[in-house]
Design a protein around this motif. Structure first.
Motif, PDB file in Angstrom:
ATOM      1  N   HIS A  74       9.123 -44.614  25.768  1.00  0.00           N
ATOM      2  CA  HIS A  74       9.767 -43.666  24.849  1.00  0.00           C
ATOM      3  C   HIS A  74      10.735 -42.738  25.577  1.00  0.00           C
ATOM      4  CE1 HIS A  74       6.857 -40.959  26.475  1.00  0.00           C
ATOM      5  NE2 HIS A  74       5.843 -41.626  25.945  1.00  0.00           N
ATOM      6  N   GLY A  75      10.685 -42.740  26.912  1.00  0.00           N
ATOM      7  CA  GLY A  75      11.689 -42.012  27.683  1.00  0.00           C
ATOM      8  C   GLY A  75      11.386 -40.547  27.918  1.00  0.00           C
ATOM      9  N   ARG A  76      10.207 -40.082  27.502  1.00  0.00           N
ATOM     10  CA  ARG A  76       9.925 -38.649  27.659  1.00  0.00           C
ATOM     11  C   ARG A  76       8.931 -38.353  28.778  1.00  0.00           C
ATOM     12  NH1 ARG A  76       9.972 -39.367  22.134  1.00  0.00           N
ATOM     13  NH2 ARG A  76       7.703 -39.445  22.056  1.00  0.00           N
ATOM     14  N   THR A  77       7.968 -39.259  28.980  1.00  0.00           N
ATOM     15  CA  THR A  77       6.930 -38.988  29.969  1.00  0.00           C
ATOM     16  C   THR A  77       7.140 -39.830  31.214  1.00  0.00           C
ATOM     17  OG1 THR A  77       5.523 -38.967  28.018  1.00  0.00           O
ATOM     18  CG2 THR A  77       4.448 -38.581  30.112  1.00  0.00           C
ATOM     19  N   ALA A  78       6.851 -39.221  32.359  1.00  0.00           N
ATOM     20  CA  ALA A  78       7.009 -39.931  33.621  1.00  0.00           C
ATOM     21  C   ALA A  78       5.951 -41.023  33.757  1.00  0.00           C
ATOM     22  CB  ALA A  78       6.892 -38.942  34.770  1.00  0.00           C
ATOM     23  N   ALA A  79       6.285 -42.042  34.520  1.00  0.00           N
ATOM     24  CA  ALA A  79       5.360 -43.153  34.775  1.00  0.00           C
ATOM     25  C   ALA A  79       4.956 -43.144  36.246  1.00  0.00           C
ATOM     26  CB  ALA A  79       6.004 -44.478  34.401  1.00  0.00           C
ATOM     27  N   PRO A  80       3.732 -42.703  36.551  1.00  0.00           N
ATOM     28  CA  PRO A  80       3.268 -42.698  37.939  1.00  0.00           C
ATOM     29  C   PRO A  80       2.789 -44.080  38.375  1.00  0.00           C
ATOM     30  CG  PRO A  80       1.602 -41.705  36.522  1.00  0.00           C
ATOM     31  CD  PRO A  80       2.752 -42.103  35.631  1.00  0.00           C
ATOM     32  N   ASP A  81       2.660 -44.265  39.687  1.00  0.00           N
ATOM     33  CA  ASP A  81       2.076 -45.481  40.269  1.00  0.00           C
ATOM     34  C   ASP A  81       2.824 -46.760  39.908  1.00  0.00           C
ATOM     35  OD1 ASP A  81       0.039 -43.986  41.491  1.00  0.00           O
ATOM     36  OD2 ASP A  81      -1.132 -43.999  39.630  1.00  0.00           O
ATOM     37  N   VAL A  82       4.106 -46.638  39.696  1.00  0.00           N
ATOM     38  CA  VAL A  82       4.931 -47.826  39.447  1.00  0.00           C
ATOM     39  C   VAL A  82       5.564 -48.235  40.776  1.00  0.00           C
ATOM     40  CG1 VAL A  82       6.963 -48.737  38.251  1.00  0.00           C
ATOM     41  CG2 VAL A  82       5.396 -47.183  37.060  1.00  0.00           C
ATOM     42  N   VAL A  83       5.421 -49.501  41.121  1.00  0.00           N
ATOM     43  CA  VAL A  83       6.022 -50.001  42.359  1.00  0.00           C
ATOM     44  C   VAL A  83       7.498 -50.290  42.102  1.00  0.00           C
ATOM     45  CG1 VAL A  83       6.027 -51.869  44.051  1.00  0.00           C
ATOM     46  CG2 VAL A  83       3.852 -50.960  43.201  1.00  0.00           C
ATOM     47  N   VAL A  84       8.331 -49.757  42.958  1.00  0.00           N
ATOM     48  CA  VAL A  84       9.777 -49.959  42.831  1.00  0.00           C
ATOM     49  C   VAL A  84      10.251 -50.731  44.058  1.00  0.00           C
ATOM     50  CG1 VAL A  84      12.015 -48.857  42.525  1.00  0.00           C
ATOM     51  CG2 VAL A  84       9.947 -47.739  41.620  1.00  0.00           C
ATOM     52  N   PHE A  85      10.750 -51.930  43.826  1.00  0.00           N
ATOM     53  CA  PHE A  85      11.326 -52.762  44.879  1.00  0.00           C
ATOM     54  C   PHE A  85      12.835 -52.697  44.726  1.00  0.00           C
ATOM     55  CE2 PHE A  85      12.778 -57.229  45.962  1.00  0.00           C
ATOM     56  CZ  PHE A  85      12.681 -57.083  47.334  1.00  0.00           C
ATOM     57  N   ALA A  86      13.542 -52.478  45.813  1.00  0.00           N
ATOM     58  CA  ALA A  86      15.000 -52.370  45.733  1.00  0.00           C
ATOM     59  C   ALA A  86      15.646 -53.144  46.869  1.00  0.00           C
ATOM     60  CB  ALA A  86      15.423 -50.902  45.798  1.00  0.00           C
ATOM     61  N   TYR A  87      16.790 -53.723  46.597  1.00  0.00           N
ATOM     62  CA  TYR A  87      17.551 -54.390  47.652  1.00  0.00           C
ATOM     63  C   TYR A  87      19.029 -54.324  47.318  1.00  0.00           C
ATOM     64  CZ  TYR A  87      17.817 -58.556  44.594  1.00  0.00           C
ATOM     65  OH  TYR A  87      18.057 -59.419  43.552  1.00  0.00           O
ATOM     66  N   HIS A  88      19.834 -54.408  48.357  1.00  0.00           N
ATOM     67  CA  HIS A  88      21.282 -54.329  48.148  1.00  0.00           C
ATOM     68  C   HIS A  88      22.029 -54.932  49.335  1.00  0.00           C
ATOM     69  CE1 HIS A  88      21.633 -50.978  51.007  1.00  0.00           C
ATOM     70  NE2 HIS A  88      20.628 -50.373  50.380  1.00  0.00           N
ATOM     71  N   THR A  89      23.329 -55.038  49.168  1.00  0.00           N
ATOM     72  CA  THR A  89      24.177 -55.594  50.225  1.00  0.00           C
ATOM     73  C   THR A  89      24.384 -54.565  51.337  1.00  0.00           C
ATOM     74  OG1 THR A  89      26.127 -54.826  49.027  1.00  0.00           O
ATOM     75  CG2 THR A  89      25.465 -57.118  48.677  1.00  0.00           C
ATOM     76  N   ASP A  90      24.859 -55.061  52.474  1.00  0.00           N
ATOM     77  CA  ASP A  90      25.184 -54.158  53.584  1.00  0.00           C
ATOM     78  C   ASP A  90      26.619 -53.631  53.411  1.00  0.00           C
ATOM     79  OD1 ASP A  90      26.906 -56.198  54.437  1.00  0.00           O
ATOM     80  OD2 ASP A  90      25.576 -56.897  56.028  1.00  0.00           O
ATOM     81  N   ALA A  91      27.116 -52.966  54.435  1.00  0.00           N
ATOM     82  CA  ALA A  91      28.441 -52.337  54.343  1.00  0.00           C
ATOM     83  C   ALA A  91      29.572 -53.362  54.330  1.00  0.00           C
ATOM     84  CB  ALA A  91      28.626 -51.345  55.488  1.00  0.00           C
ATOM     85  N   THR A  92      29.250 -54.645  54.505  1.00  0.00           N
ATOM     86  CA  THR A  92      30.273 -55.691  54.394  1.00  0.00           C
ATOM     87  C   THR A  92      30.076 -56.522  53.133  1.00  0.00           C
ATOM     88  OG1 THR A  92      29.037 -57.384  55.624  1.00  0.00           O
ATOM     89  CG2 THR A  92      30.346 -55.838  56.928  1.00  0.00           C
TER      90      THR A  92
END
Ligand SMILES: [Fe+2]
Length: 200
Positions: A74-92
């Protein structure tokens, strides 16, 4: 292999994830991509904290801090204990060394949201792909208690590679938009990203 992989693939495929980068929706259906994601998750550290690095401190590139927060559907309450995996490109603009093969992500990290749903990644500003006209971006994948794995994305306001569709979609999403303004403080770029959990 075996049951674990099959159940993983079934779970992922059934989700029809909302990918921000439409050009990569097809890639997400690709078995090689799913296997790569599974491979990456095997290296997830056992102990996750709300703050982590993606690129190592010595990685070339402009320092960037991603300040994130995950919210319930619903966008109002925070969600604790959620695993966030992130990846991205390098500077090239590359995800990995050429020898690493497709769908290898050298610059990647994991956090777990705190009691207020917050997470933070210190990294470098990714560059756009060298051979494709796609705005620079960060891929995020979240999952947790009662949260089926789903994708989110981060794009950077002012990136010349942004399309009108990306800008409009982000504007429609309001504070949950994926195109984020960049603030520079003491030579470090900062962006904030609010992710709303999607119901499947
Ligand atoms: Fe990408």
């Amino acid at each position: 292999m075996g049951m674990e992989r099959r159940s993983f693939l079934t779970a992922i495929t059934a989700l029809a994830p909302m990918l921000y980068f439409r050009s990569e929706v097809l890639a997400a259906q690709d078995v090689d991509f799913l296997r790569a994601l599974e491979r990456a998750q095997r290296e997830r550290p056992r102990l996750l904290t709300a703050t982590a690095r993606i690129a190592p401190a010595e990685e070339p590139g402009a320092p960037l801090v991603i300040h994130g927060r995950v919210f319930r559907p619903h966008g109002r309450t925070a969600a604790p204990d959620v695993v966030v995996f992130a990846y991205h490109t390098d500077a090239t603009g590359h995800y990995d060394r050429p020898s690493a093969g497709p769908h290898s992500w050298r610059l990647r990290g994991w956090t777990k949201t705190d009691a207020e749903g917050r997470f933070e990644f210190a990294t470098i500003r990714p560059a756009p792909y060298p051979n494709r006209p796609v705005a620079a971006h960060v891929h995020l994948s979240i999952d947790g208690p009662g949260v089926p794995r789903q994708d989110a994305g981060l794009l950077f306001e002012g990136d010349p590679g942004l399309t009108d569709a990306e800008r409009q979609e982000s504007a429609r999403a309001g504070r949950f938009g994926s195109v984020r303004p960049v603030e520079v403080r003491d030579g470090v770029q900062h962006v904030t990203l609010n992710i709303r959990i999607a119901t499947s």
